[in-house]
Design an enzyme around this catalytic site. Sequence first.
Site, PDB file in Angstrom:
ATOM      1  N   CYS A 144       0.857  -1.190   0.000  1.00 60.69           N
ATOM      2  CA  CYS A 144       0.000   0.000   0.000  1.00 60.69           C
ATOM      3  C   CYS A 144       0.893   1.240   0.000  1.00 60.69           C
ATOM      4  O   CYS A 144       1.801   1.356   0.837  1.00 60.69           O
ATOM      5  CB  CYS A 144      -0.904   0.007   1.229  1.00 60.69           C
ATOM      6  SG  CYS A 144      -1.881   1.515   1.380  1.00 60.69           S
ATOM      7  N   ASP A 147      -0.275  -5.822   0.616  1.00 64.74           N
ATOM      8  CA  ASP A 147      -1.580  -6.165   0.042  1.00 64.74           C
ATOM      9  C   ASP A 147      -1.423  -7.525  -0.612  1.00 64.74           C
ATOM     10  O   ASP A 147      -0.573  -7.703  -1.491  1.00 64.74           O
ATOM     11  CB  ASP A 147      -2.011  -5.133  -1.013  1.00 64.74           C
ATOM     12  CG  ASP A 147      -2.477  -3.829  -0.400  1.00 64.74           C
ATOM     13  OD1 ASP A 147      -3.063  -3.860   0.694  1.00 64.74           O
ATOM     14  OD2 ASP A 147      -2.267  -2.777  -1.022  1.00 64.74           O
TER      15      ASP A 147
END
Length: 159
Positions: A68, A75
């Site tokens: 992120c 992620d």
Amino acid sequence: MIDLNRLRAHFDVAVAKSKRAGQLTLLGHSDATPPASPAEARLETFPNPAPKRDYRIHFETDDFTSVCPVTGQPDFARIDIDYVPDRLCIESKSLKFYLASYRNERAFNEAVTNRILDDFVKACAPREAIVTAQFSARGGIALTVRAEYPDSEPGCDRR
């Protein structure tokens, strides 16, 4: 509507790459390591064994990670790639290394998915391609991004 200039550009890329096809640098090399970033990665290709036939190839991995750009948190995603090859096919080990190169890449999920599609299309100029990225829930919300080539039909409201 078909963009002929875009098709010609992709065909030129495919022809140039087909001349290099057969120069696979990762397959059969157990000492190869994943690149540090997608910019350093190379999607390798080989000639389509059945270029006159429309058939679909499906890749999937549950082992995708990016970062992120705001929080710096990982992620995790399942990535599915479906495509109809034209003159070239993507070699799977190079795809594995390409996807692994995102592990330190800071980008929003939408940007990651669209970049994967753009790089894939640039590498092999397929007749069709769909990249679907199913990102794991964070904050109680899961996110799925689907990007398609060729782009959706004109006339769609893109405000």
